[in-house]
Motif scaffolding. Structure first.
Motif, short mmCIF file in Angstrom:
data_model
loop_
_atom_site.label_atom_id
_atom_site.label_comp_id
_atom_site.label_asym_id
_atom_site.label_seq_id
_atom_site.Cartn_x
_atom_site.Cartn_y
_atom_site.Cartn_z
N GLY A 54 0.81 -1.21 0.00
CA GLY A 54 0.00 0.00 0.00
C GLY A 54 0.84 1.26 0.00
O GLY A 54 2.05 1.25 0.24
N GLY A 55 0.15 2.35 -0.28
CA GLY A 55 0.82 3.61 -0.54
C GLY A 55 1.51 4.23 0.65
O GLY A 55 2.56 4.86 0.51
N GLU A 58 4.82 2.72 1.36
CA GLU A 58 5.69 3.10 0.25
C GLU A 58 6.28 4.50 0.47
O GLU A 58 7.47 4.75 0.32
CB GLU A 58 4.82 3.07 -1.01
N LYS A 218 11.43 0.76 -6.85
CA LYS A 218 10.14 0.87 -7.56
C LYS A 218 10.24 1.76 -8.79
O LYS A 218 9.53 1.57 -9.76
CB LYS A 218 9.10 1.41 -6.57
N ILE A 279 -1.87 -2.45 -11.52
CA ILE A 279 -1.16 -3.03 -10.37
C ILE A 279 -1.67 -2.33 -9.12
O ILE A 279 -1.49 -1.12 -8.96
CB ILE A 279 0.36 -2.80 -10.50
N ARG A 281 -3.37 -3.11 -4.78
CA ARG A 281 -3.86 -4.05 -3.78
C ARG A 281 -5.16 -4.66 -4.28
O ARG A 281 -5.89 -4.04 -5.06
CB ARG A 281 -4.12 -3.33 -2.46
N LYS A 286 -10.33 -0.50 -5.98
CA LYS A 286 -9.43 -0.44 -7.15
C LYS A 286 -10.13 -1.06 -8.37
O LYS A 286 -9.59 -1.03 -9.47
CB LYS A 286 -8.13 -1.19 -6.88
N GLY A 310 -1.05 -7.72 -8.02
CA GLY A 310 -1.17 -7.16 -6.68
C GLY A 310 -0.32 -7.97 -5.74
O GLY A 310 0.29 -8.97 -6.14
N PRO A 311 -0.27 -7.54 -4.48
CA PRO A 311 0.56 -8.29 -3.54
C PRO A 311 -0.01 -9.68 -3.28
O PRO A 311 -1.22 -9.89 -3.40
CB PRO A 311 0.51 -7.43 -2.27
N LEU A 349 2.20 -10.94 -6.45
CA LEU A 349 3.65 -10.72 -6.43
C LEU A 349 4.23 -11.06 -5.07
O LEU A 349 3.62 -10.78 -4.04
CB LEU A 349 3.94 -9.25 -6.78
N ASN A 357 9.98 -7.02 -4.50
CA ASN A 357 8.61 -6.77 -4.96
C ASN A 357 8.56 -5.47 -5.78
O ASN A 357 7.97 -5.41 -6.86
CB ASN A 357 7.67 -6.70 -3.76
N VAL A 361 7.41 -4.70 -9.66
CA VAL A 361 6.39 -3.71 -10.05
C VAL A 361 7.00 -2.73 -11.07
O VAL A 361 6.38 -2.40 -12.09
CB VAL A 361 5.86 -2.95 -8.82
N GLY A 381 -3.26 7.72 -5.28
CA GLY A 381 -2.99 6.80 -6.38
C GLY A 381 -1.53 6.85 -6.78
O GLY A 381 -1.18 7.33 -7.85
N LEU A 382 -0.67 6.36 -5.88
CA LEU A 382 0.77 6.37 -6.19
C LEU A 382 1.07 5.62 -7.47
O LEU A 382 1.98 5.98 -8.21
CB LEU A 382 1.55 5.70 -5.04
N THR A 383 0.30 4.57 -7.72
CA THR A 383 0.57 3.77 -8.92
C THR A 383 0.49 4.64 -10.17
O THR A 383 1.19 4.39 -11.15
CB THR A 383 -0.46 2.64 -9.05
N GLU A 386 3.70 6.59 -10.36
CA GLU A 386 4.81 5.68 -10.69
C GLU A 386 4.85 5.39 -12.19
O GLU A 386 5.91 5.41 -12.83
CB GLU A 386 4.66 4.37 -9.91
N1 UDP Z 1 2.22 -2.01 -4.78
C1 UDP Z 1 3.30 -2.84 -4.62
N2 UDP Z 1 3.17 -4.16 -4.90
C2 UDP Z 1 1.99 -4.67 -5.35
C3 UDP Z 1 0.89 -3.79 -5.52
C4 UDP Z 1 1.03 -2.46 -5.22
O1 UDP Z 1 4.40 -2.41 -4.25
O2 UDP Z 1 1.91 -5.87 -5.58
C5 UDP Z 1 2.44 -0.59 -4.47
C6 UDP Z 1 2.23 0.34 -5.63
O3 UDP Z 1 3.32 0.29 -6.52
C7 UDP Z 1 2.07 1.66 -4.90
C8 UDP Z 1 1.36 1.25 -3.63
O4 UDP Z 1 1.55 -0.15 -3.47
O5 UDP Z 1 3.34 2.18 -4.57
C9 UDP Z 1 -0.13 1.53 -3.72
O6 UDP Z 1 -0.34 2.88 -3.48
P1 UDP Z 1 -1.62 3.63 -4.04
O7 UDP Z 1 -1.55 5.03 -3.55
O8 UDP Z 1 -1.73 3.44 -5.52
O9 UDP Z 1 -2.86 2.87 -3.40
P2 UDP Z 1 -3.18 2.39 -1.89
O10 UDP Z 1 -2.77 0.96 -1.82
O11 UDP Z 1 -2.44 3.27 -0.95
O12 UDP Z 1 -4.67 2.55 -1.80
#
Ligand code: UDP
Length: 480
Positions: A54-55, A58, A218, A279, A281, A286, A310-311, A349, A357, A361, A381-383, A386
């Motif tokens: 999750g963000g 991160e 990442k 990609i 959670r 999502k 996703g994870p 993942l 991991n 990504v 929405g870090l994704t 990214e």
């Molecule tokens: N992420 C990850 N591995 C995964 C899925 C997601 O590292 O298998 C990361 C993704 O790259 C991002 C973060 O988890 O850095 C998700 O942040 P985002 O703000 O998009 O959503 P949140 O999960 O905080 O709602």
């Protein structure tokens, strides 16, 4: 006594941004000098509920590393909670986004569960804090610690990463649940002005959008052969590569991708196939189910592939819904006609090593021809950031923090209604067909992130906030 987990964060030199930022680096250099005064003799604690996935996790990893590199005694602590606690906090999270989640309520019973879990954490944390310290409490999971932290004499900031553009009754209900905990904080930080709750003291509200770390595993540059090697090592493609599946770890040492993703697929992604990915959670907000549907039902392109990644669902401690959502998407995939099913891949993942991991990504985002973020609600929405940093064309919902990142038609494509499957399909299809436009959007996307969403901007905003809290507490926030 609840065992708090201290997450180790190795310092990183903020000076490495000099090259990326050019003349704008001067502001960072000034900030580093100012930080010495503001933080002399105090620790800055960040408290959240998970060290990975999750963000928020991160963000903390990279921001704290650069803060430590600027000689700030920044620390990261993760609270412990029971499954019942995380069920309640996930419900709050969903309500804050305006969605019912598991359909349960937020009443006295939930308050008891919430307070019981936090009281043990509060005692353990208070034991370690000094009156001169500053503490950032992240998200609903830690809001209930505000009063106990204030009682230690520390400065207390509540940092909320979630919100919605137009509050509904569910969101207001969650605010009412959290308000008595949150209100005593000296500053409330939201990712957008629109997310700030009604009725909070406006003098204490700060708006700080999140950011990404350009150098982390990442987001660091990966040459094309390395991308291919990483995807092959993780079992995500069979494409041959002459390179090794390596990346640079946060501490500068070499890393290598060894672990494999767990896949639901008929056959591996063929070499050279065009790839659309999301990609995230495994979370209903999502909308992985919606991505799968628009791809299967509305995309009339017979050879593009879709990857939902996703994870691994075993791994994310504070997200009880993950396994359920993945099971739904799996069932949905199994029910597809074979011609489409062959082009749909689900990947969990490996999470044992967060940097491995992250490298996976990174490679997936770089390998993607189009990156989708079809969220129904999104704090930031870090994704999205990214993928933009990697110059990928993004197709995303016009909601929440995504609206601040993507300028529609310039640095990506925004779909007005996140439930409009045909519109998502048309936007994705258009980008698969028009390479020149896809490239233009991607390049503009990278510039937009460089200008607004790198971690240095974020740290300077935090420094301004803490400078104000520590040195001029009575003056409140500077007016915009
Ligand atoms: N992420 C990850 N591995 C995964 C899925 C997601 O590292 O298998 C990361 C993704 O790259 C991002 C973060 O988890 O850095 C998700 O942040 P985002 O703000 O998009 O959503 P949140 O999960 O905080 O709602």
């Amino acid at each position: 006594m609840a065992p708090l987990t201290h997450v180790p964060v190795a310092p990183l030199p903020p000076q490495r941004f000099r090259e990326l930022l050019g003349a704008r680096y001067q502001e960072v250099a000034d900030g580093i000098r100012r930080a010495e005064d503001v933080f002399a003799g105090r620790a800055v604690w960040h408290v959240n509920s998970t060290a990975r996935g999750g963000g928020v996790a991160e963000l903390l990893q990279s921001l704290l590393a650069y803060a430590r590199g600027a000689a700030v005694d920044a620390r990261w602590v993760v609270i412990e909670g029971s499954p019942e606690f995380f069920q309640v906090t996930k419900r709050i999270h969903n309500h804050l986004h305006g969605f019912p989640g598991d359909g349960g309520s937020l009443g006295e019973g939930e308050r008891e569960v919430y307070e019981a879990a936090l009281s043990a954490n509060a005692a353990a944390l208070a034991d370690e804090m000094m009156p001169a310290d500053v503490v950032f409490l992240h998200d609903p999971q830690t809001a209930g610690l505000v009063s106990a932290m204030r009682a230690t004499g520390a400065r207390v900031v509540w940092r909320c990463h979630v919100g919605l553009d137009l509050p509904n009754d569910l969101a207001r209900g969650a605010w009412a649940f959290l308000r008595p905990y949150v209100e005593p904080a000296e500053a409330y930080v939201f990712s957008r002005q629109e997310f700030a709750w009604e009725g909070l003291d406006p003098e204490r509200i700060w708006v700080v959008p999140p950011s990404i770390d350009a150098f982390s595993p990442k987001n660091q540059e990966l040459a094309e052969p390395v991308v291919a090697a990483i995807l092959r090592a993780a079992g995500l493609s069979t494409e041959e590569s002459t390179a090794a599946p390596t990346f640079v770890r946060e501490d500068g040492t070499p890393g290598r991708v060894n672990r494999r993703a767990e896949l639901d697929e008929e056959q591996p992604l063929p070499s050279g196939a065009r790839l659309v990915s999301q990609i995230s959670r495994w979370d209903r907000l999502k909308d992985p189910a919606g991505v799968l549907r628009f791809f299967a039902e509305h995309t009339h392109d017979g050879d593009a592939h879709l990857l939902l990644a996703g994870p691994s669902v075993e791994a994310v401690a504070d997200d009880p819904e993950g396994a359920e959502v993945l099971a739904e998407v799996r069932a949905q995939r199994s029910a597809l006609a074979s011609g489409v099913r062959e082009r749909v891949h689900l990947a969990q993942l490996p999470m044992e090593d967060p940097e491995e991991n992250a490298a996976i990504v990174n490679a997936l985002q770089r390998r993607s021809d189009v990156v989708v973020q079809k969220s129904l609600a999104e704090g930031f929405g870090l994704t999205v950031a990214e993928a933009m940093w990697k110059a990928r064309p993004v197709v995303a919902s016009r909601i929440g923090g995504i609206r601040d990142q993507v300028v529609d038609g310039e640095s990506g494509i925004l779909v007005d209604d996140p439930t409009d499957l045909a519109a998502f399909a048309a936007a994705v299809q258009g980008l698969l067909e028009d390479h020149a436009r896809a490239r233009r959007l991607g390049e503009a996307a990278r510039e937009r992130i460089r200008e607004r969403f790198l971690g240095t901007r974020h740290l300077i905003q935090y420094l301004d906030l803490l400078d104000r809290l520590v040195n001029h507490p009575a003056r409140g926030r500077p007016r915009a």
